[in-house]
Design a protein around this motif. Structure first.
Motif, PDB file in Angstrom:
ATOM      1  N   GLY A 187       0.790  -1.236  -0.037  1.00  0.00           N
ATOM      2  CA  GLY A 187      -0.078   0.045   0.254  1.00  0.00           C
ATOM      3  C   GLY A 187       0.482   1.053   0.580  1.00  0.00           C
ATOM      4  N   ASN A 188       1.911   1.286  -0.258  1.00  0.00           N
ATOM      5  CA  ASN A 188       2.899   2.034  -0.134  1.00  0.00           C
ATOM      6  C   ASN A 188       2.304   3.003  -1.537  1.00  0.00           C
ATOM      7  OD1 ASN A 188       4.131   2.185   2.087  1.00  0.00           O
ATOM      8  ND2 ASN A 188       4.721   0.214   1.474  1.00  0.00           N
ATOM      9  N   ASN A 189       2.762   4.237  -2.017  1.00  0.00           N
ATOM     10  CA  ASN A 189       2.460   5.064  -2.693  1.00  0.00           C
ATOM     11  C   ASN A 189       4.385   5.620  -3.096  1.00  0.00           C
ATOM     12  OD1 ASN A 189      -0.095   4.607  -3.717  1.00  0.00           O
ATOM     13  ND2 ASN A 189      -0.092   5.797  -2.442  1.00  0.00           N
ATOM     14  N   ILE A 190       5.068   5.307  -4.466  1.00  0.00           N
ATOM     15  CA  ILE A 190       6.291   4.905  -4.821  1.00  0.00           C
ATOM     16  C   ILE A 190       6.300   6.274  -5.765  1.00  0.00           C
ATOM     17  CG2 ILE A 190       8.471   4.700  -4.325  1.00  0.00           C
ATOM     18  CD1 ILE A 190       7.578   2.080  -3.741  1.00  0.00           C
ATOM     19  N   TYR A 191       6.665   8.183  -5.175  1.00  0.00           N
ATOM     20  CA  TYR A 191       6.912   8.903  -7.013  1.00  0.00           C
ATOM     21  C   TYR A 191       8.239   8.686  -6.599  1.00  0.00           C
ATOM     22  CZ  TYR A 191       1.960   9.966  -5.357  1.00  0.00           C
ATOM     23  OH  TYR A 191       0.894   9.449  -4.313  1.00  0.00           O
ATOM     24  N   THR A 192       8.866   8.686  -8.454  1.00  0.00           N
ATOM     25  CA  THR A 192       9.877   8.618  -8.882  1.00  0.00           C
ATOM     26  C   THR A 192       9.952   9.406  -9.933  1.00  0.00           C
ATOM     27  OG1 THR A 192      10.433   6.458  -8.170  1.00  0.00           O
ATOM     28  CG2 THR A 192      11.855   8.064  -9.537  1.00  0.00           C
ATOM     29  N   SER A 193      10.663  11.190  -9.866  1.00  0.00           N
ATOM     30  CA  SER A 193      11.671  11.598 -10.995  1.00  0.00           C
ATOM     31  C   SER A 193      12.422  11.983 -12.204  1.00  0.00           C
ATOM     32  CB  SER A 193      11.010  13.341 -10.382  1.00  0.00           C
ATOM     33  OG  SER A 193      12.024  13.159 -10.066  1.00  0.00           O
ATOM     34  N   PRO A 194      11.663  11.732 -12.915  1.00  0.00           N
ATOM     35  CA  PRO A 194      13.047  11.854 -14.321  1.00  0.00           C
ATOM     36  C   PRO A 194      14.423  12.461 -13.657  1.00  0.00           C
ATOM     37  CG  PRO A 194      11.652  12.792 -14.896  1.00  0.00           C
ATOM     38  CD  PRO A 194      10.920  12.817 -13.900  1.00  0.00           C
ATOM     39  N   ASP A 195      14.345  13.320 -12.573  1.00  0.00           N
ATOM     40  CA  ASP A 195      16.076  13.454 -11.950  1.00  0.00           C
ATOM     41  C   ASP A 195      16.186  12.502 -10.625  1.00  0.00           C
ATOM     42  OD1 ASP A 195      14.341  14.497  -9.649  1.00  0.00           O
ATOM     43  OD2 ASP A 195      14.804  16.361  -9.542  1.00  0.00           O
ATOM     44  N   GLY A 196      15.361  11.606 -10.437  1.00  0.00           N
ATOM     45  CA  GLY A 196      15.678  10.963  -9.189  1.00  0.00           C
ATOM     46  C   GLY A 196      14.903  10.842  -8.007  1.00  0.00           C
ATOM     47  N   THR A 197      14.821  12.131  -8.291  1.00  0.00           N
ATOM     48  CA  THR A 197      13.846  12.189  -6.743  1.00  0.00           C
ATOM     49  C   THR A 197      12.838  10.891  -6.305  1.00  0.00           C
ATOM     50  OG1 THR A 197      14.186  15.280  -6.887  1.00  0.00           O
ATOM     51  CG2 THR A 197      12.420  14.016  -5.483  1.00  0.00           C
ATOM     52  N   VAL A 198      12.654  10.616  -5.117  1.00  0.00           N
ATOM     53  CA  VAL A 198      11.817   9.329  -5.146  1.00  0.00           C
ATOM     54  C   VAL A 198      11.363  10.072  -3.673  1.00  0.00           C
ATOM     55  CG1 VAL A 198      11.643   7.167  -4.085  1.00  0.00           C
ATOM     56  CG2 VAL A 198      13.030   7.729  -5.360  1.00  0.00           C
ATOM     57  N   THR A 199       9.821   9.668  -3.386  1.00  0.00           N
ATOM     58  CA  THR A 199       8.899   9.919  -2.632  1.00  0.00           C
ATOM     59  C   THR A 199       8.144   8.964  -2.143  1.00  0.00           C
ATOM     60  OG1 THR A 199       8.900  12.794  -2.967  1.00  0.00           O
ATOM     61  CG2 THR A 199       6.655  11.880  -1.724  1.00  0.00           C
ATOM     62  N   ILE A 200       8.060   8.452  -0.613  1.00  0.00           N
ATOM     63  CA  ILE A 200       7.651   7.135  -0.275  1.00  0.00           C
ATOM     64  C   ILE A 200       6.073   8.193   0.740  1.00  0.00           C
ATOM     65  CG2 ILE A 200       7.555   5.348   0.158  1.00  0.00           C
ATOM     66  CD1 ILE A 200      10.481   4.960  -0.432  1.00  0.00           C
ATOM     67  N   GLU A 201       5.230   7.203   0.017  1.00  0.00           N
ATOM     68  CA  GLU A 201       3.696   8.048   1.058  1.00  0.00           C
ATOM     69  C   GLU A 201       3.999   6.173   1.579  1.00  0.00           C
ATOM     70  OE1 GLU A 201       0.790   9.689  -1.103  1.00  0.00           O
ATOM     71  OE2 GLU A 201       1.879  11.692  -1.189  1.00  0.00           O
ATOM     72  N   SER A 202       3.129   6.507   3.011  1.00  0.00           N
ATOM     73  CA  SER A 202       2.999   4.679   3.260  1.00  0.00           C
ATOM     74  C   SER A 202       1.663   5.090   3.935  1.00  0.00           C
ATOM     75  CB  SER A 202       4.092   4.746   5.337  1.00  0.00           C
ATOM     76  OG  SER A 202       5.195   4.825   4.443  1.00  0.00           O
ATOM     77  N   PRO A 203       0.851   3.666   3.957  1.00  0.00           N
ATOM     78  CA  PRO A 203      -0.509   3.643   4.375  1.00  0.00           C
ATOM     79  C   PRO A 203      -0.434   4.829   5.508  1.00  0.00           C
ATOM     80  CG  PRO A 203       0.194   1.782   4.028  1.00  0.00           C
ATOM     81  CD  PRO A 203       1.658   2.397   3.237  1.00  0.00           C
ATOM     82  N   ASP A 204       0.666   4.709   6.474  1.00  0.00           N
ATOM     83  CA  ASP A 204      -0.421   5.540   7.909  1.00  0.00           C
ATOM     84  C   ASP A 204       0.289   7.159   7.898  1.00  0.00           C
ATOM     85  OD1 ASP A 204       3.015   6.348   7.537  1.00  0.00           O
ATOM     86  OD2 ASP A 204       2.785   4.886   9.380  1.00  0.00           O
ATOM     87  N   GLY A 205       0.030   7.562   6.374  1.00  0.00           N
ATOM     88  CA  GLY A 205       0.550   8.434   6.625  1.00  0.00           C
ATOM     89  C   GLY A 205       1.792   9.225   6.564  1.00  0.00           C
ATOM     90  N   THR A 206       2.700   8.546   6.933  1.00  0.00           N
ATOM     91  CA  THR A 206       4.581   9.012   6.811  1.00  0.00           C
ATOM     92  C   THR A 206       4.637   9.446   5.550  1.00  0.00           C
ATOM     93  OG1 THR A 206       4.798   8.058   8.590  1.00  0.00           O
ATOM     94  CG2 THR A 206       6.606   8.405   7.717  1.00  0.00           C
ATOM     95  N   THR A 207       5.354  10.908   4.466  1.00  0.00           N
ATOM     96  CA  THR A 207       6.382  10.522   3.607  1.00  0.00           C
ATOM     97  C   THR A 207       7.314  10.855   3.886  1.00  0.00           C
ATOM     98  OG1 THR A 207       4.280  12.093   2.883  1.00  0.00           O
ATOM     99  CG2 THR A 207       6.214  12.279   1.991  1.00  0.00           C
ATOM    100  N   THR A 208       8.893   9.944   3.004  1.00  0.00           N
ATOM    101  CA  THR A 208       9.539  10.304   3.101  1.00  0.00           C
ATOM    102  C   THR A 208      10.362  11.070   2.306  1.00  0.00           C
ATOM    103  OG1 THR A 208       9.975   8.711   4.547  1.00  0.00           O
ATOM    104  CG2 THR A 208      11.588   9.400   3.614  1.00  0.00           C
ATOM    105  N   THR A 209      10.892  11.796   1.594  1.00  0.00           N
ATOM    106  CA  THR A 209      11.577  12.322   0.037  1.00  0.00           C
ATOM    107  C   THR A 209      13.523  11.997  -0.142  1.00  0.00           C
ATOM    108  OG1 THR A 209       9.666  13.868  -0.254  1.00  0.00           O
ATOM    109  CG2 THR A 209      12.147  13.248  -0.958  1.00  0.00           C
ATOM    110  N   THR A 210      13.862  11.479  -0.998  1.00  0.00           N
ATOM    111  CA  THR A 210      14.894  11.370  -0.911  1.00  0.00           C
ATOM    112  C   THR A 210      15.793  12.497  -2.544  1.00  0.00           C
ATOM    113  OG1 THR A 210      14.610   9.307  -2.478  1.00  0.00           O
ATOM    114  CG2 THR A 210      15.403   9.454   0.753  1.00  0.00           C
ATOM    115  N   GLY A 211      17.007  12.951  -2.394  1.00  0.00           N
ATOM    116  CA  GLY A 211      16.708  14.032  -3.621  1.00  0.00           C
ATOM    117  C   GLY A 211      17.579  12.785  -4.014  1.00  0.00           C
ATOM    118  N   PRO A 212      18.061  13.074  -6.094  1.00  0.00           N
ATOM    119  CA  PRO A 212      19.423  12.570  -6.487  1.00  0.00           C
ATOM    120  C   PRO A 212      20.265  12.615  -6.199  1.00  0.00           C
ATOM    121  CG  PRO A 212      18.790  15.268  -7.863  1.00  0.00           C
ATOM    122  CD  PRO A 212      17.468  14.052  -6.187  1.00  0.00           C
ATOM    123  N   ASP A 213      20.412  13.282  -5.638  1.00  0.00           N
ATOM    124  CA  ASP A 213      21.814  12.806  -4.771  1.00  0.00           C
ATOM    125  C   ASP A 213      22.582  11.521  -3.709  1.00  0.00           C
ATOM    126  OD1 ASP A 213      21.906  16.605  -4.284  1.00  0.00           O
ATOM    127  OD2 ASP A 213      22.791  15.028  -5.831  1.00  0.00           O
TER     128      ASP A 213
END
Length: 127
Positions: free
Chosen positions: A101-127
């Motif tokens: 149930g995690n939503n994982i968003y990945t952009s072309p620049d490598g940024t990844v955002t993960i939204e967990s079912p409990d509402g927790t959001t984690t974003t990592t950059g391309p570096d």
């Protein structure tokens, strides 16, 4: 009812049925069907298939059950047997929902955002 069968020198078999569907069965087990509407489907001996529709939509079905459909603009949707899905737009942005149930968003620049079912959001950059 099928019309006469033709075999070429390489062992490929060609049939055309009464609906106008042309089927070519290759010596290696690959089967290609061309329908009168222009849809072409090819299935290899392992059960992987690719279907191309007249509007440019391409559907790939792998023998493991994974199905990907891509439209003429390059947008695609993939569904996996484990229940996960992935949507990619023509600009390369991807949204995947995994089997937990995690939503994982990945952009072309490598940024990844993960939204967990409990509402927790984690974003990592391309570096």
């Amino acid at each position: 009812m099928s019309w006469p069968v033709t075999t070429d020198t390489e062992g490929n078999i060609l049939t055309i049925d009464s609906n106008g569907n042309m089927t070519v069965t290759s010596a290696d087990g690959t089967v290609t069907v061309e329908n009168p509407d222009g849809t072409i489907s090819t299935t290899d001996a392992e059960g992987n298939s690719v279907t191309v529709s007249p509007d440019g939509t391409v559907t790939t079905t792998n023998s493991d059950g994974t199905i990907t459909t891509t439209d003429a603009e390059g947008n695609s949707v993939t569904a996996s047997p484990d229940g996960s899905t992935s949507v990619t737009d023509s600009e390369g942005n991807t949204m995947t929902t995994d089997s937990e149930g995690n939503n994982i968003y990945t952009s072309p620049d490598g940024t990844v955002t993960i939204e967990s079912p409990d509402g927790t959001t984690t974003t990592t950059g391309p570096d």
